[in-house]
Motif scaffolding. Structure first.
Motif, PDB file in Angstrom:
ATOM      1  N   GLU A   1      -3.966  -7.475  -7.069  1.00 17.47           N
ATOM      2  CA  GLU A   1      -4.493  -5.981  -6.256  1.00 17.47           C
ATOM      3  C   GLU A   1      -3.434  -5.135  -6.659  1.00 17.47           C
ATOM      4  O   GLU A   1      -2.551  -5.507  -5.230  1.00 17.47           O
ATOM      5  CB  GLU A   1      -5.255  -5.862  -5.512  1.00 17.47           C
ATOM      6  CG  GLU A   1      -6.213  -7.311  -5.568  1.00 17.47           C
ATOM      7  CD  GLU A   1      -7.813  -7.036  -3.775  1.00 17.47           C
ATOM      8  OE1 GLU A   1      -8.398  -6.766  -4.476  1.00 17.47           O
ATOM      9  OE2 GLU A   1      -6.608  -7.598  -3.236  1.00 17.47           O
ATOM     10  N   ASP A   2      -3.698  -3.813  -7.288  1.00 14.70           N
ATOM     11  CA  ASP A   2      -2.554  -3.421  -6.813  1.00 14.70           C
ATOM     12  C   ASP A   2      -3.517  -1.934  -5.797  1.00 14.70           C
ATOM     13  O   ASP A   2      -4.145  -1.079  -5.795  1.00 14.70           O
ATOM     14  CB  ASP A   2      -2.561  -2.368  -7.954  1.00 14.70           C
ATOM     15  CG  ASP A   2      -0.922  -1.044  -7.884  1.00 14.70           C
ATOM     16  OD1 ASP A   2      -0.512  -0.875  -6.567  1.00 14.70           O
ATOM     17  OD2 ASP A   2      -0.382  -0.994  -8.841  1.00 14.70           O
TER      18      ASP A   2
ATOM     19  N   THR B   1       0.785  -0.885   0.092  1.00  9.53           N
ATOM     20  CA  THR B   1      -0.037  -0.279   0.105  1.00  9.53           C
ATOM     21  C   THR B   1       1.508   1.328  -0.038  1.00  9.53           C
ATOM     22  O   THR B   1       0.541   1.849  -1.023  1.00  9.53           O
ATOM     23  CB  THR B   1      -1.273   0.543   1.175  1.00  9.53           C
ATOM     24  OG1 THR B   1      -1.905  -0.971   1.040  1.00  9.53           O
ATOM     25  CG2 THR B   1      -1.396   1.652   1.032  1.00  9.53           C
TER      26      THR B   1
ATOM     27  N   ALA C   1      -4.550   1.857  -6.107  1.00 10.36           N
ATOM     28  CA  ALA C   1      -6.165   0.957  -6.211  1.00 10.36           C
ATOM     29  C   ALA C   1      -6.815   0.046  -7.272  1.00 10.36           C
ATOM     30  O   ALA C   1      -8.257   0.720  -7.844  1.00 10.36           O
ATOM     31  CB  ALA C   1      -7.646   2.360  -5.473  1.00 10.36           C
ATOM     32  N   ALA C   2      -6.190  -0.720  -8.010  1.00 10.89           N
ATOM     33  CA  ALA C   2      -6.253  -1.089  -8.819  1.00 10.89           C
ATOM     34  C   ALA C   2      -6.578  -2.324  -8.801  1.00 10.89           C
ATOM     35  O   ALA C   2      -5.193  -3.101  -8.087  1.00 10.89           O
ATOM     36  CB  ALA C   2      -5.609  -1.118 -10.336  1.00 10.89           C
ATOM     37  N   PRO C   3      -7.417  -3.626  -9.988  1.00 14.38           N
ATOM     38  CA  PRO C   3      -8.783  -2.828 -10.918  1.00 14.38           C
ATOM     39  C   PRO C   3      -9.215  -2.269  -9.647  1.00 14.38           C
ATOM     40  O   PRO C   3      -9.720  -2.341  -9.304  1.00 14.38           O
ATOM     41  CB  PRO C   3      -9.100  -4.530 -11.428  1.00 14.38           C
ATOM     42  CG  PRO C   3      -8.525  -5.372  -9.995  1.00 14.38           C
ATOM     43  CD  PRO C   3      -7.585  -4.931  -9.270  1.00 14.38           C
ATOM     44  N   SER C   4     -10.111  -1.216 -10.896  1.00 12.79           N
ATOM     45  CA  SER C   4     -11.113  -0.554  -9.965  1.00 12.79           C
ATOM     46  C   SER C   4     -11.867  -0.397 -11.079  1.00 12.79           C
ATOM     47  O   SER C   4     -12.203  -1.015 -12.088  1.00 12.79           O
ATOM     48  CB  SER C   4     -10.319   1.021 -10.013  1.00 12.79           C
ATOM     49  OG  SER C   4     -10.059   1.597 -10.986  1.00 12.79           O
ATOM     50  N   ALA C   5     -13.665  -0.003 -10.183  1.00  9.05           N
ATOM     51  CA  ALA C   5     -14.712  -0.062 -11.521  1.00  9.05           C
ATOM     52  C   ALA C   5     -14.123   0.788 -12.318  1.00  9.05           C
ATOM     53  O   ALA C   5     -13.956   2.297 -12.060  1.00  9.05           O
ATOM     54  CB  ALA C   5     -15.911   0.111 -10.601  1.00  9.05           C
ATOM     55  N   ALA C   6     -15.190   0.894 -13.646  1.00  6.75           N
ATOM     56  CA  ALA C   6     -15.208   1.452 -14.308  1.00  6.75           C
ATOM     57  C   ALA C   6     -16.377   2.919 -14.602  1.00  6.75           C
ATOM     58  O   ALA C   6     -17.584   2.416 -14.277  1.00  6.75           O
ATOM     59  CB  ALA C   6     -15.712   0.820 -16.053  1.00  6.75           C
ATOM     60  N   THR C   7     -16.150   4.115 -14.992  1.00  7.40           N
ATOM     61  CA  THR C   7     -17.227   4.987 -15.262  1.00  7.40           C
ATOM     62  C   THR C   7     -18.597   4.595 -16.005  1.00  7.40           C
ATOM     63  O   THR C   7     -18.429   3.613 -16.933  1.00  7.40           O
ATOM     64  CB  THR C   7     -17.328   6.027 -15.153  1.00  7.40           C
ATOM     65  OG1 THR C   7     -16.647   7.024 -16.057  1.00  7.40           O
ATOM     66  CG2 THR C   7     -15.734   7.016 -13.861  1.00  7.40           C
TER      67      THR C   7
END
Length: 600
Positions: free
Chosen positions: A569-570, A127, A574-580
């Motif tokens: 997870e990065d 982190t 904070a990846a992967p993240s949700a797409a808009t």
């Protein structure tokens, strides 16, 4: 004077005494001795001790600065008194008297300690990776990686290779793992794939006449994470024209051995390195002798087949006989000079084997001119002599047994070989032991589907060419495929490639790919072969694994500057993240979550 520094923090020496210098760096540590405040200032090159007197107007401001704040300090270099010299630091004979300072950046309270090697836990370290990377041991490992890659590049250039960069957005290819797919905004419903390897591109470069290619290539594989596997990794990717398998070996062995020799003593343990030519072990021999196609040759123990001994009429051990009748085998490992070891040595191995799912680890101990142990009474003297001959047993030796179907027996015997070696303390220390595993099967049977699949690289040349593909049992065909192994780690995979479109079409036909599939998925390479393709071959060495071995680490994340956790997870980004919704709309994609992740 430069606004930030005249010297790096690790450069100050006695010859700089009485010079006014300026340093910039992080506060590594602070020590308040009442009348004096000592600050160790650190940058990429090292540490210099800086000091300010309590009477100085700067004292209060410096005392308020937390560790890891960034300072610029200016002042004269002075010699330390003999009793205060620090021989552990290159700068330990001098210090800087602070006449002026500027706070470039003030640090908050730290979530992990930079000036300590104490492990803060993987989640915290990943982190706050930028803090973790400031620690000396991480700085050293990343510098090692940089130096090793630079060495590899020099060696490849000196060997006549040209360096290329191949596309990152490409087409899906059956490399043996899942692809990472990238949706195309301009082509709705269609996807790019991130390359598992630059396989087709490097072969196409050979067909383009470039002869010797290399690349430090990023590769992406969407597979389950392990300590020695990453979603994104780098490899020394190599291809050569007009070469045989032997040519590939003789070209790459000096590069690999040279790099390991150059950095062998990085950990201070003085490692020995296998000299070229490396041993070459056929796949089937490796599975029999070592129970693995990634054998650790630091382990001197070898596995032998003793199925015929236990199949004899005068041997009454039915537990093995019944398995042999079903097509099973008996593998054995010699444990030298264990006659004086306590019974607990054997009991612990037996308990360990049960923990691996085996019924146990039977054995016979040869001591006092006879065989002893729970199996010995079922094996008459003549059969015991046959065991001694097969395994090279001497007085005081024991022999351990594994009985199962061939694949399962190989796996368990391989595990037992390593366990016995380590329990006896036999593994060679301070060495890098290399070998090539050769003659891999071209095909294998998928146990779940019962279908024939490629066992290695689908673009490999089968031994025997088209004739073998047309006349032989596919499961008996060998390929010009090879792996390079070091200390039980697969460092490289490679092959002599199939450069004949007719052979390629037949090879893929045997696993159920018709001509139309070939043209759809590999049309570019298939067409290129029809316009004159040279015989060619190559390999790819894992950069991360090379550095991991040199650094004496067991986890690839320890030699990568930025790494994901075990769930890919990065934590820092904070990846992967949700797409808009707007991004999804642009890509013509709708997200369908699995039931367990749906709200409500």
């Amino acid at each position: 004077m430069h606004p930030y520094r005249t010297h790096a923090c690790g450069e100050i020496r006695p010859e700089h005494v009485e010079q006014t210098v300026r340093l910039s760096g992080w506060i590594h540590s602070k020590r308040d001795h009442g009348q004096l405040l000592f600050i160790d200032l650190r940058d990429h090159q090292g540490v210099t001790q800086c000091v300010v007197d309590v009477s100085s107007p700067l004292f209060e401001g410096l005392e308020a600065m937390r560790v890891e704040s960034v300072l610029t300090v200016t002042g004269p270099v002075v010699a330390r008194s003999p009793e205060t010299v620090n021989p552990k630091l290159p700068t330990g004979e001098v210090e800087l008297r602070i006449d002026a300072f500027e706070a470039q950046s003030r640090a908050e309270i730290l979530p992990l300690q930079v000036n300590s090697d104490e492990d803060a836990g993987e989640e915290t370290r990943l982190t706050y990776r930028y803090l973790d990377l400031r620690r000396d041991k991480m700085q050293r490992k990343i510098r090692l990686r940089n130096a090793a890659v630079a060495s590899i590049r020099r060696r490849m250039w000196d060997s006549g290779f040209q360096e290329f960069q191949t596309p990152i957005l490409t087409a899906s290819s059956p490399e043996g793992a899942r692809d990472f797919l990238v949706p195309s905004r301009l082509h709705p419903g269609r996807f790019y794939a991130l390359p598992q390897a630059p396989q087709q591109f490097k072969q196409l470069l050979m067909m383009s006449g470039f002869d010797r290619y290399f690349q430090i290539a990023p590769c992406f594989r969407d597979e389950d994470s392990r300590a020695n596997r990453l979603a994104e990794h780098y490899q020394l990717d190599v291809e050569m024209s007009f070469v045989t398998q032997d040519d590939v070996f003789s070209t790459m062995e000096p590069v690999l051995a040279g790099v390991f020799e150059e950095f062998a003593d990085w950990t201070g343990n003085r490692h020995g390195v296998t000299r070229a030519p490396f041993p070459r072990i056929p796949f089937r021999e490796a599975m029999l002798t070592y129970g693995s196609d990634k054998p650790d040759l630091r382990n001197p123990l070898k596995i032998v087949d003793v199925t015929e001994v236990f199949a004899r009429d005068d041997v009454a051990f039915n537990a093995f006989k019944n398995v042999i009748k079903k097509g099973g085998v008996v593998r054995a490992i010699r444990a030298p000079e264990v006659g004086e070891r306590p019974r607990s040595f054997f009991d612990k191995l037996n308990d360990w084997a049960r923990g691996q799912g085996a019924p146990g680890l039977g054995y016979i101990l040869f001591q006092g001119g006879e065989g002893k142990g729970p199996i010995a009474k079922f094996v008459p003297a003549a059969a015991q002599e046959a065991l001694k001959t097969a395994a090279g047993l001497e007085e005081g030796d024991a022999i351990f047994f594994v009985c199962d179907l061939e694949a399962a027996a190989a796996r368990m015997a391989g595990l037992a070989r390593d366990r016995i070696c380590d329990d006896m303390g036999l593994r060679e220390a301070g060495s890098f032991r290399f070998c090539w595993i050769v003659d891999f099967p071209m095909y294998e049977l998928d146990e779940k589907t019962g279908k024939i699949e490629f066992s290695h690289n689908p673009f490999s040349m089968p031994q025997g060419g088209l004739k073998a593909l047309n006349t032989e049992d596919p499961l008996e065909i060998l390929a010009y495929q090879y792996d390079c192994v070091c200390n039980g780690n697969e460092l490289c995979s490679g092959a002599i490639r199939n450069h004949d479109p007719e052979i390629m079409e037949r090879a893929f036909h045997l696993v159920g790919y018709g001509r139309e599939v070939l043209e759809a998925r590999f049309g570019g390479m298939l067409t290129a072969m029809q316009y004159g393709a040279p015989p060619h071959g190559g390999c790819a060495f894992g950069i991360d694994r090379i550095v991991m071995l040199l650094a004496d680490e067991t986890n690839l994340r320890e030699v990568n500057a930025f790494a994901m956790n075990g769930q890919f997870e990065d934590l820092m980004m904070a990846a992967p993240s949700a797409a808009t919704p707007e991004q999804l709309r642009d890509l013509h994609i709708r997200v369908e979550l699995p039931p367990e992740l749906r709200e409500g």
